[in-house]
Design a protein around this motif. Sequence first.
Motif, mmCIF file in Angstrom:
data_model
loop_
_atom_site.group_PDB
_atom_site.id
_atom_site.type_symbol
_atom_site.label_atom_id
_atom_site.label_comp_id
_atom_site.label_asym_id
_atom_site.label_seq_id
_atom_site.Cartn_x
_atom_site.Cartn_y
_atom_site.Cartn_z
ATOM 1 N N ALA A 47 -3.700 5.022 6.252
ATOM 2 C CA ALA A 47 -2.365 4.444 6.446
ATOM 3 C C ALA A 47 -2.433 3.264 7.406
ATOM 4 O O ALA A 47 -1.814 2.224 7.170
ATOM 5 C CB ALA A 47 -1.410 5.508 6.977
ATOM 6 N N LEU A 48 -3.230 3.403 8.492
ATOM 7 C CA LEU A 48 -3.327 2.309 9.467
ATOM 8 C C LEU A 48 -4.034 1.102 8.858
ATOM 9 O O LEU A 48 -3.619 -0.035 9.058
ATOM 10 C CB LEU A 48 -4.061 2.783 10.727
ATOM 11 C CG LEU A 48 -3.304 3.778 11.600
ATOM 12 C CD1 LEU A 48 -4.140 4.180 12.800
ATOM 13 C CD2 LEU A 48 -1.989 3.178 12.062
ATOM 14 N N THR A 49 -5.114 1.358 8.106
ATOM 15 C CA THR A 49 -5.847 0.253 7.492
ATOM 16 C C THR A 49 -4.975 -0.482 6.481
ATOM 17 O O THR A 49 -4.907 -1.711 6.475
ATOM 18 C CB THR A 49 -7.111 0.788 6.804
ATOM 19 O OG1 THR A 49 -7.845 1.556 7.743
ATOM 20 C CG2 THR A 49 -7.978 -0.353 6.301
ATOM 21 N N ASN A 50 -4.280 0.292 5.626
ATOM 22 C CA ASN A 50 -3.393 -0.327 4.640
ATOM 23 C C ASN A 50 -2.345 -1.186 5.316
ATOM 24 O O ASN A 50 -2.073 -2.311 4.906
ATOM 25 C CB ASN A 50 -2.680 0.757 3.813
ATOM 26 C CG ASN A 50 -3.594 1.319 2.759
ATOM 27 O OD1 ASN A 50 -4.655 0.762 2.500
ATOM 28 N ND2 ASN A 50 -3.201 2.427 2.170
ATOM 29 N N LEU A 51 -1.747 -0.623 6.365
ATOM 30 C CA LEU A 51 -0.700 -1.356 7.077
ATOM 31 C C LEU A 51 -1.235 -2.684 7.572
ATOM 32 O O LEU A 51 -0.647 -3.736 7.363
ATOM 33 C CB LEU A 51 -0.224 -0.523 8.271
ATOM 34 C CG LEU A 51 0.741 -1.264 9.195
ATOM 35 C CD1 LEU A 51 2.112 -1.349 8.556
ATOM 36 C CD2 LEU A 51 0.833 -0.590 10.546
ATOM 37 N N ARG A 52 -2.431 -2.614 8.235
ATOM 38 C CA ARG A 52 -2.949 -3.821 8.894
ATOM 39 C C ARG A 52 -3.419 -4.871 7.892
ATOM 40 O O ARG A 52 -3.338 -6.068 8.160
ATOM 41 C CB ARG A 52 -4.097 -3.423 9.831
ATOM 42 C CG ARG A 52 -4.433 -4.470 10.871
ATOM 43 C CD ARG A 52 -3.262 -4.658 11.798
ATOM 44 N NE ARG A 52 -3.410 -5.784 12.710
ATOM 45 C CZ ARG A 52 -3.125 -7.040 12.371
ATOM 46 N NH1 ARG A 52 -2.721 -7.336 11.179
ATOM 47 N NH2 ARG A 52 -3.253 -8.008 13.270
ATOM 48 N N THR A 53 -3.924 -4.425 6.743
ATOM 49 C CA THR A 53 -4.495 -5.406 5.822
ATOM 50 C C THR A 53 -3.489 -5.850 4.765
ATOM 51 O O THR A 53 -3.613 -6.940 4.226
ATOM 52 C CB THR A 53 -5.728 -4.830 5.101
ATOM 53 O OG1 THR A 53 -5.359 -3.599 4.495
ATOM 54 C CG2 THR A 53 -6.860 -4.572 6.084
#
Lengths: 206, 206
Positions: A47-53
């Motif tokens: 979820a954090l990676t998706n959000l950031r990228t």
Amino acid sequence: MEFSSKFLENAVYEVSQLPGIGKRTALRLVLHLLKQPERQTEELTTALTNLRTQISYCNNCHNISDTEICEICANPKRNKSIICIVEDIRDVMAIESTSQYQGLYHVLGGKISPMEGVGPQDLNISSLVQKLKAGGIEELIFALSSTMEGDTTNFYIYKQLEGIEIKTSTIARGISVGDELEYADEVTLGRSILNRVPFENSIKAN
Amino acid sequence: MEFSSKFLENAVYEVSQLPGIGKRTALRLVLHLLKQPERQTEELTTALTNLRTQISYCNNCHNISDTEICEICANPKRNKSIICIVEDIRDVMAIESTSQYQGLYHVLGGKISPMEGVGPQDLNISSLVQKLKAGGIEELIFALSSTMEGDTTNFYIYKQLEGIEIKTSTIARGISVGDELEYADEVTLGRSILNRVPFENSIKAN
């Protein structure tokens, strides 16, 4: 703190880089993740990676949005002649939850703060001025925090409006609904007396 | 809370699954990550993934360790005839920071707690009993929290020791160093009088 594992030490260090989270809290959170199924850590990191990228911002108001134009800007029922200037998405969410505002927003992405090295060029100010120069906007509402940085930012934007004919306003400062007068600070109480409103208005609002 | 982005909503949801972190705090943390360089989110997620997938536990004491036998168990200077039973790695770190204990540890991984569905089979108790039966251990120190769950766990383990000849002890309960007597609770004060120690001991400890 001495750790028996480099992986643990590293995870605690990274979590403690988040604001308001110290080493002890970070250790507690990380040990919690260790006790949960591996799936939970996976879901969190994905979820954090998706959000950031994959995060993107509305082309019009700079609010966080999954589409090129956010839902608020795309809504034909909203009044496109009023723009409310706010600091970030939390303020948009706060104002939206009141259901009292039907205009559009312009998200600055912060406040001018020399102490934190944030200047006017770091904020979405030039796109706002362009939008106003293009015409069609009747009123601009300043809704930044009532702090020195907020006031500085308000004043900077106000100065940029020279030559543009537009009505400007700020949200009302006053005693919170439900608060007792005796505990209010003098500045707030003073402003709420100066900017008093017709009694009929307060009846309508309830 | 209504979010303008699915990615944002998802990230906030996952972060708010951590203990003691509500939706508002989660939103603050997530927006902080968005303002930082992408590298920081990468380092955080990598550290958490590495921890969760590569973490291992000491074969002897079940402490978190990057090697098969942890540094404490592998240290030839430690006294291998004393074992201190603790709940988790935080207690190991706390006792290690006092520099007063030179024996080994046995990490249970929790306490017996019917309310949270944790039974004796979920903890590292059978490996402890095996270790004790194998011999060579002279003293067992109970260092669990002084709560109902801690006492229950202590008693359960104590019952398992039947037939094994071993000295058992618990860490001393008493008034904290620097505390005033008048503010101590009666149970603690009562125990500290019952278990009083020779005056010379308290001089040596300083």
